[in-house]
Write a protein that holds these residues in place. Structure first.
Motif, PDB file in Angstrom:
ATOM      1  N   ASN A  13       9.722  -4.687  10.999  1.00  0.00           N
ATOM      2  CA  ASN A  13       9.472  -3.971   9.538  1.00  0.00           C
ATOM      3  C   ASN A  13       8.909  -4.699   8.764  1.00  0.00           C
ATOM      4  N   GLY A  14       9.135  -4.816   7.465  1.00  0.00           N
ATOM      5  CA  GLY A  14       7.700  -4.698   6.490  1.00  0.00           C
ATOM      6  C   GLY A  14       8.636  -6.848   6.149  1.00  0.00           C
ATOM      7  N   SER A  15       9.383  -6.777   6.132  1.00  0.00           N
ATOM      8  CA  SER A  15       9.646  -8.629   6.079  1.00  0.00           C
ATOM      9  C   SER A  15       9.694  -9.279   6.879  1.00  0.00           C
ATOM     10  N   PHE A  50       6.925  -8.642  -5.240  1.00  0.00           N
ATOM     11  CA  PHE A  50       7.757  -7.918  -4.263  1.00  0.00           C
ATOM     12  C   PHE A  50       7.285  -8.346  -2.457  1.00  0.00           C
ATOM     13  N   ILE A  92       1.717  -2.980   2.657  1.00  0.00           N
ATOM     14  CA  ILE A  92       3.067  -2.035   3.004  1.00  0.00           C
ATOM     15  C   ILE A  92       3.053  -1.610   2.830  1.00  0.00           C
ATOM     16  N   MET A  93       3.010  -1.447   0.922  1.00  0.00           N
ATOM     17  CA  MET A  93       3.141  -0.432   0.346  1.00  0.00           C
ATOM     18  C   MET A  93       2.357  -0.034  -0.133  1.00  0.00           C
TER      19      MET A  93
HETATM   20  C1  LIG Z   1       9.075  -2.853   1.245  1.00  0.00           C
HETATM   21  C2  LIG Z   1       7.960  -3.742   0.970  1.00  0.00           C
HETATM   22  C3  LIG Z   1       8.601  -4.857   1.235  1.00  0.00           C
HETATM   23  C4  LIG Z   1       9.789  -4.791   2.540  1.00  0.00           C
HETATM   24  O1  LIG Z   1       9.383  -4.824   3.822  1.00  0.00           O
HETATM   25  P1  LIG Z   1      10.794  -4.121   4.351  1.00  0.00           P
HETATM   26  O2  LIG Z   1      10.614  -2.759   5.557  1.00  0.00           O
HETATM   27  O3  LIG Z   1      11.614  -3.115   3.323  1.00  0.00           O
HETATM   28  O4  LIG Z   1      11.397  -5.465   4.927  1.00  0.00           O
HETATM   29  C5  LIG Z   1       7.507  -6.172   1.634  1.00  0.00           C
HETATM   30  N1  LIG Z   1       6.282  -6.153   1.132  1.00  0.00           N
HETATM   31  C6  LIG Z   1       6.019  -4.716  -0.089  1.00  0.00           C
HETATM   32  C7  LIG Z   1       5.046  -4.570  -0.669  1.00  0.00           C
HETATM   33  C8  LIG Z   1       6.590  -3.620   0.111  1.00  0.00           C
HETATM   34  O5  LIG Z   1       7.082  -2.695   0.256  1.00  0.00           O
END
Ligand SMILES: *Cc1c(COP(=O)(O)O)cnc(C)c1O
Length: 422
Positions: A109-111, A142, A238-239
Motif C-alpha cells: 500500500n502507499g504508506s 501527506f 502515490i497520488m
Molecule cells: C494516499 C497517499 C499515501 C498513502 O497511501 P495509503 O495507501 O493510503 O497508505 C501516501 N502519499 C500520498 C501522496 C498519498 O496520496
C-alpha cells in the motif's frame, strides 16, 4: 436491516469521529464513473475513489486480466521466489518511469511504499558508512499513516498524539513563484545543522493539503541542491502517478530526476492494494555486499501479489491507449474552460487545474473536518456527486472514463455551491 445499520454494530471507519459523524453511504454497485447506494441513488465518483479507479470501476479489461491471473497463480510469497506478473510489471514500469529508475521493490500500500523508501534511504547512508538521521519534507505534505510516513507528513490535525514518537524531520515551504530565495536560505541552514538522509516530497501537487500546486522550477532547484549534498530525493507519486498531472508522472515535468519513487493508488486501477518503491542502480548497488545484513531486510507478506501485478500491467496498457489519451486531454481542456469561467467569482479565492485535477479554494471560512465542510459534502451528495472537500477547498479528480454528461453534472454542482454557500 439496512447496511448502514448493520455497519454500525461492529465497524470502526477510518478518518471518522464516530460520536458526531453521520452514517456512511452504503455502496452496493459501481461501474465506470458511477456508484450506487443501497437505496438505488446514483453518484458520480468525482475523485475516482481516492485517485485509484482512473479507468473506471469494474473495468472489464482489468477484471479479465485479474480473473485470468487468479485462475493460474493466485498468490505465492515473494522472498526467494519470483513470478511472471511481477517480472512483466517491472518491465512495463521501466518503459514509463524516469530513465534513471532501475530497480522495483514491491509493497502492499502507499504508506508501506513510503516506509520502505525512508528505510532504503537511511540504510543507503548506513551502508555507505555514514549515519544520517534527518529527513527534509514540505510543510503540509501527506505521505501516509505508518510512523515513518506520518513523521514526514506535515498535516498537524493527524499527528498530535504521536508527535513525541516521530522521526526527525525538518520542514520547508512548498516553492511558489516568489519564495524560492527564502526557501534556499532555510534549506542551506537545515543542510548545515543536520545530517540529512532524504528529501521526501509530493511532486507538483500536494493532494491532502487541498490540491496545493507548486512551482516546477522551484522544485527542480530544491532537488538539485539536495542531491549536491548527497541527500536522496524521494518523489511520492502515490497520488500524482499514472497521468493525473497530464504526464505519466509529475516527475516527467521536472529536469532533475528523483532517486527513489513511490507508487500506489492508480497503479492497480483501484482494483488491488499494491505499491512500488523504485530506485536508481546507485542505491541498489549500495546494498550489495558479502555481509548478509547489508541487504534490505524488509518485507510484507503480500508483496508483489500476482493478482495486483496483473491489474497493474493491464492498467499501464490502458493509461496510454488512444482512447484514454483522448479522454485525458479532453478532461484537461474542460477543466481549463471551467476555471476560466469561474475564477473571477467573488466566492472563489483561487481556481486552478493541472491535468485532470481541478481545485477551487472557496472564500468560505471552515475547518478541515468542521460542520460547514460536512454540509458541503452533503450538498454535493444531494446533487449526485461524491467528492471530499478538504476544508474550504473543493476539487475534482474524475476517472479518465467519465462521460461528458457526468462531467457537466460535476461542474453544475460546483456552480451551485457558489450560488448557495455564504
Ligand atoms: C494516499 C497517499 C499515501 C498513502 O497511501 P495509503 O495507501 O493510503 O497508505 C501516501 N502519499 C500520498 C501522496 C498519498 O496520496
Amino acid at each position: 436491516m439496512k447496511l448502514t445499520q448493520r455497519d454500525k454494530a461492529h465497524i470502526w471507519h477510518p478518518l471518522t469521529q464516530h460520536k458526531t459523524a453521520s452514517a456512511p453511504l452504503a455502496i452496493v454497485k459501481a461501474k465506470g464513473a458511477l456508484l450506487w447506494d443501497e437505496d438505488g441513488n446514483e453518484y458520480i465518483d468525482g475523485i475516482a475513489s481516492w485517485y485509484t479507479s482512473m479507468y473506471g470501476h469494474c473495468n472489464e479489461v482489468i477484471t479479465a486480466a485479474m480473473t485470468k491471473q487468479m485462475q493460474g497463480l493466485d498468490f505465492v510469497m515473494f522472498s526467494g521466489i519470483t513470478h511472471l506478473p511481477a517480472i512483466e510489471l517491472s518491465e512495463r514500469l521501466m518503459e514509463i518511469l524516469p530513465s534513471n529508475q532501475a530497480k522495483i521493490f514491491f509493497n502492499d500500500n502507499g504508506s508501506t511504499a513510503v516506509e520502505a523508501a525512508i528505510k532504503m534511504a537511511l540504510q543507503y547512508h548506513f551502508n555507505c558508512g555514514e549515519k544520517r538521521d534527518t529527513l527534509i519534507a514540505f510543510e503540509d505534505g501527506f505521505h501516509g499513516d505508518t510512523f515513518g510516513a506520518m513523521s514526514a507528513s506535515g498535516i498537524a490535525s493527524y499527528n498530535a498524539p504521536f508527535e513525541d514518537f516521530l522521526l526527525k524531520v525538518e520542514r520547508i515551504p512548498v516553492p511558489t513563484a516568489s519564495n524560492l530565495a527564502e526557501i534556499l536560505k532555510t534549506l542551506d541552514q537545515i543542510l548545515e545543522k543536520n545530517s540529512c538522509a532524504a528529501f521526501l516530497f509530493e511532486p507538483l501537487v500536494q493532494g491532502a493539503a487541498g490540491m496545493k500546486f507548486h512551482d516546477v522550477i522551484g522544485l527542480d532547484v530544491i532537488i538539485k541542491k539536495c542531491q549536491e549534498h548527497k541527500v536522496l530525493c524521494i518523489a511520492d507519486e502515490i497520488m500524482t502517478g499514472f497521468g493525473k498531472t497530464g504526464t505519466n508522472f509529475a516527475s516527467d515535468q521536472l529536469t532533475e530526476q528523483p532517486d527513489i519513487m513511490c507508487l500506489s493508488k492508480a497503479l492497480t486501477a483501484g482494483m488491488f492494494p499494491l505499491s512500488i518503491t523504485s530506485c536508481t542502480l546507485k542505491i541498489y548497488d549500495a546494498f550489495l555486499s558479502d555481509e548478509v545484513h547489508k541487504g534490505f531486510f524488509h518485507a510484507h507478506t503480500f508483496s508483489a501479489h500476482p493478482i495486483g501485478c496483473a491489474a497493474a500491467i493491464a492498467g499501464i496498457e490502458l493509461l496510454n491507449s488512444p482512447e484514454i489519451l483522448v479522454k485525458r486531454q479532453w478532461i484537461e481542456g474542460s477543466h481549463q474552460a471551467f476555471v476560466e469561467k469561474i475564477k473571477e467569482h467573488p466566492k472563489v479565492k483561487n481556481a486552478r487545474c493541472k491535468g485532470v485535477i481541478l481545485a477551487i479554494d472557496l472564500n468560505i471560512e471552515m475547518d478541515r473536518y468542521g460542520s460547514v465542510r460536512d454540509k458541503l459534502y452533503q450538498f454535493f451528495l444531494d446533487r449526485g456527486v461524491l467528492v471530499r472537500p478538504l476544508g474550504s477547498t473543493i476539487y475534482l479528480l474524475p476517472p479518465y472514463v467519465i462521460t461528458e454528461r457526468e462531467l457537466e453534472k460535476c461542474y453544475d454542482a460546483f456552480d451551485d455551491v457558489l450560488k448557495v454557500f455564504k
